[in-house]
Design a protein around this motif. Sequence first.
Motif, short mmCIF file in Angstrom:
data_model
loop_
_atom_site.label_atom_id
_atom_site.label_comp_id
_atom_site.label_asym_id
_atom_site.label_seq_id
_atom_site.Cartn_x
_atom_site.Cartn_y
_atom_site.Cartn_z
N GLU A 1 0.81 -1.23 0.02
CA GLU A 1 -0.01 0.06 -0.02
C GLU A 1 0.75 1.29 0.00
N PRO A 2 1.75 1.40 0.57
CA PRO A 2 2.77 2.61 0.84
C PRO A 2 3.55 2.80 -0.53
N GLY A 3 3.43 1.92 -1.27
CA GLY A 3 4.46 1.83 -2.54
C GLY A 3 6.02 1.63 -2.13
N SER A 4 7.07 2.20 -2.89
CA SER A 4 8.42 1.99 -2.49
C SER A 4 8.77 2.86 -1.54
N LEU A 5 9.65 2.35 -0.91
CA LEU A 5 10.49 3.08 0.38
C LEU A 5 11.61 2.43 0.81
N SER A 6 12.79 3.28 0.02
CA SER A 6 14.24 2.89 0.03
C SER A 6 14.96 3.37 1.14
N MET A 7 15.75 2.68 1.50
CA MET A 7 16.62 3.28 2.79
C MET A 7 17.44 4.33 2.28
N ALA A 8 17.76 4.67 1.06
CA ALA A 8 18.33 5.94 0.58
C ALA A 8 17.47 6.89 0.74
N THR A 9 16.22 6.92 0.34
CA THR A 9 15.08 7.99 0.70
C THR A 9 15.02 8.41 2.01
N LEU A 10 14.96 7.45 2.86
CA LEU A 10 14.80 7.68 4.22
C LEU A 10 16.01 8.43 4.97
N THR A 11 17.30 7.90 4.38
CA THR A 11 18.43 8.53 5.00
C THR A 11 18.42 9.82 4.47
N LYS A 12 18.14 10.33 3.42
CA LYS A 12 18.18 11.40 2.78
C LYS A 12 17.10 12.63 3.43
N LEU A 13 16.03 11.90 3.86
CA LEU A 13 14.84 12.73 4.60
C LEU A 13 15.39 12.67 5.88
N ARG A 14 15.96 11.96 6.52
CA ARG A 14 16.54 12.08 8.09
C ARG A 14 17.63 13.16 8.00
N VAL A 15 18.45 13.26 7.29
CA VAL A 15 19.45 14.21 7.39
C VAL A 15 18.71 15.69 7.32
N ALA A 16 17.93 15.68 6.38
CA ALA A 16 17.14 17.17 6.09
C ALA A 16 16.33 17.57 7.38
N CYS A 17 15.48 16.64 8.09
CA CYS A 17 14.65 16.88 8.96
C CYS A 17 15.71 17.02 10.31
N ARG A 18 16.73 16.25 10.39
CA ARG A 18 17.50 16.42 11.83
C ARG A 18 18.05 17.98 11.67
N GLU A 19 18.61 18.38 10.53
CA GLU A 19 19.53 19.73 10.34
C GLU A 19 18.16 20.81 10.73
N ARG A 20 16.79 20.53 10.24
CA ARG A 20 15.70 21.48 10.39
C ARG A 20 15.63 21.47 11.92
N LEU A 21 15.58 20.27 12.58
CA LEU A 21 15.22 20.30 13.97
C LEU A 21 16.24 20.95 14.88
#
Length: 355
Positions: free
Chosen positions: A330-350
Amino acid sequence: METSIKPTNGTHSSSSVRQSTAKERADRIDPYGFERSDDFDYESYEELMSEYLVILTRRSIKWSRLLKGKGKVQKNVKLKRYVRKGIPNEHRALIWMAASGAQDQLEKNPGYYQSMLAANHDSKLVETIRTDLNRTFPDNVMFRKSSDQCLQKSLYNVLLAYGHHNPSVGYCQGMNFVAGYLLIITKDEEKSFWLMDALIGRILPDYYSPAMMGLKTDQEVLGELVKLKIPRVWQLMEEHNVMWTLVVSRWFICLYIDILPVETVLRIWDCLFYEGSKILFRVALTLIHHHQAVIEQARSLPDVCQAFKQITQGPFVGDCHPFMQKIFTEPGSLSMATLTKLRVACRERLAAEES
């Protein structure tokens, strides 16, 4: 002619009352020791379990053939497929230990767990853990002091040993429920300790640290994923100014304990120990995507909170086998590369917001 002695005043005999009361009590307790609520739907449960038990029996035979009595397993495509379809309870501790790397740590560090228990105890740590012991699963008979096999002492030991093993984390609320679930499944303090180490140290780093930066980051990452995959829900959250932490923090910190039914949580954990933290996102995205229409009916912040509570209940999450199939589609593709990229951006913002 035989005469039968009937109890007077319309009452049952004391032995039959005792038997029926004992049966009612037994029916009210699930296989993991949790008491069922007064409004528990036994009829639907029996129907669901009769189908699920057929699946479990089939899986159990396949797992027995795969393991062939061995105490070791190698991670591979076949094992991953088996894990996604569910690990029978009798093999859960073995597979969790092997898949997470906890077994390797246990074998490399003989006697380490006992040495942590024998160390000088930090009085503040002891006090904090003791305060939470009685709050841990009050609806589970195994965690009551009156229980023949009370797990409170084991729970205390695992949390105390972990607090000394990882002083940067020590003890934080939520860890008692995680350790409690591990003890219910493994029935073993040392295994539960090393599984805690795998979860907190490797699979979910910074979830339980004092700043909880890993947890905060992943809640923001979920928001970004919803924005990408379910934009109308993201828009609604923005309109009502609802922070993701308000509706999903317990999903992540308790790893769905007390949020979803026990059997479903254990199936999620099967995959969590094997595949890592992205499973938590798959579950969250499936819940939100599948109930998009329910969430979109919300007209205020309290409505949104109520909707997020509502989507974790009912037959969709109770029927764990099809639910687990859906989290991978149901959620479609979800790669670790996508998660890692989003984590870096979100952590920097926080970090920027907190500085």
